[in-house]
Motif scaffolding. Structure first.
Motif, mmCIF file in Angstrom:
data_model
loop_
_atom_site.group_PDB
_atom_site.id
_atom_site.type_symbol
_atom_site.label_atom_id
_atom_site.label_comp_id
_atom_site.label_asym_id
_atom_site.label_seq_id
_atom_site.Cartn_x
_atom_site.Cartn_y
_atom_site.Cartn_z
ATOM 1 N N LYS A 74 0.860 -1.176 0.000
ATOM 2 C CA LYS A 74 0.000 0.000 0.000
ATOM 3 C C LYS A 74 0.895 1.223 0.000
ATOM 4 O O LYS A 74 1.943 1.227 0.654
ATOM 5 N N HIS A 75 0.486 2.266 -0.704
ATOM 6 C CA HIS A 75 1.288 3.487 -0.740
ATOM 7 C C HIS A 75 1.331 4.138 0.637
ATOM 8 O O HIS A 75 0.304 4.223 1.316
ATOM 9 N N PRO A 76 2.514 4.613 1.051
ATOM 10 C CA PRO A 76 2.608 5.286 2.340
ATOM 11 C C PRO A 76 1.864 6.624 2.319
ATOM 12 O O PRO A 76 1.639 7.193 1.244
ATOM 13 N N GLU A 77 1.522 7.112 3.501
ATOM 14 C CA GLU A 77 0.868 8.417 3.586
ATOM 15 C C GLU A 77 1.746 9.457 2.905
ATOM 16 O O GLU A 77 2.964 9.418 3.002
ATOM 17 N N GLY A 78 1.116 10.370 2.198
ATOM 18 C CA GLY A 78 1.854 11.412 1.491
ATOM 19 C C GLY A 78 2.206 11.039 0.065
ATOM 20 O O GLY A 78 2.697 11.874 -0.689
ATOM 21 N N GLU A 79 2.015 9.795 -0.316
ATOM 22 C CA GLU A 79 2.315 9.360 -1.683
ATOM 23 C C GLU A 79 1.047 8.964 -2.426
ATOM 24 O O GLU A 79 1.093 8.190 -3.368
ATOM 25 N N SER A 134 -3.168 7.673 -2.472
ATOM 26 C CA SER A 134 -3.810 6.427 -2.052
ATOM 27 C C SER A 134 -3.516 5.334 -3.072
ATOM 28 O O SER A 134 -2.977 5.583 -4.134
#
Length: 104
Positions: A42-47, A49
């Motif tokens: 899953k994409h990290p926060e800030g990158e 959704s």
């Protein structure tokens, strides 16, 4: 935050150092056996959704970089769980760390 560089000219993949250290063990084991597989996260926060998947095979260059100079203690249960996903048809799923209830 660690970084996984895969192939030539691709965007770096940012993964927390501890998770990347565990993934490195699993990925190296699979590639040493000349096995190809996918890796999904899953994409990290800030990158943004969403999620991404890459196809890993021994002939494609791969580099791991870590912010921390020391290797963290490895959790054998988490490595075992990641290895089980690696052997499935869905490939490695970067799952949260699996804690051993006996170690509390």
């Amino acid at each position: 935050m660690g970084t996984l560089f895969y192939g030539a000219g691709t965007d770096p993949i940012h993964i927390e150092d501890r998770a990347l250290a565990h993934l490195k063990v699993v990925i190296a084991t699979k590639l040493r056996r000349h096995e190809s597989f996918t890796l999904s996260w899953k994409h990290p926060e800030g990158e943004g959704s969403g999620r991404s998947t890459i196809w890993l095979e021994p002939s494609i260059p791969l580099r791991f970089t870590f912010d921390e100079p020391e290797t963290p203690p490895l959790n054998a249960k988490w490595i075992e769980t990641l290895m089980q996903t690696a052997s499935s048809s869905g490939g490695i799923q970067l799952v949260d760390e699996v804690l051993d209830p006996d170690e509390d």
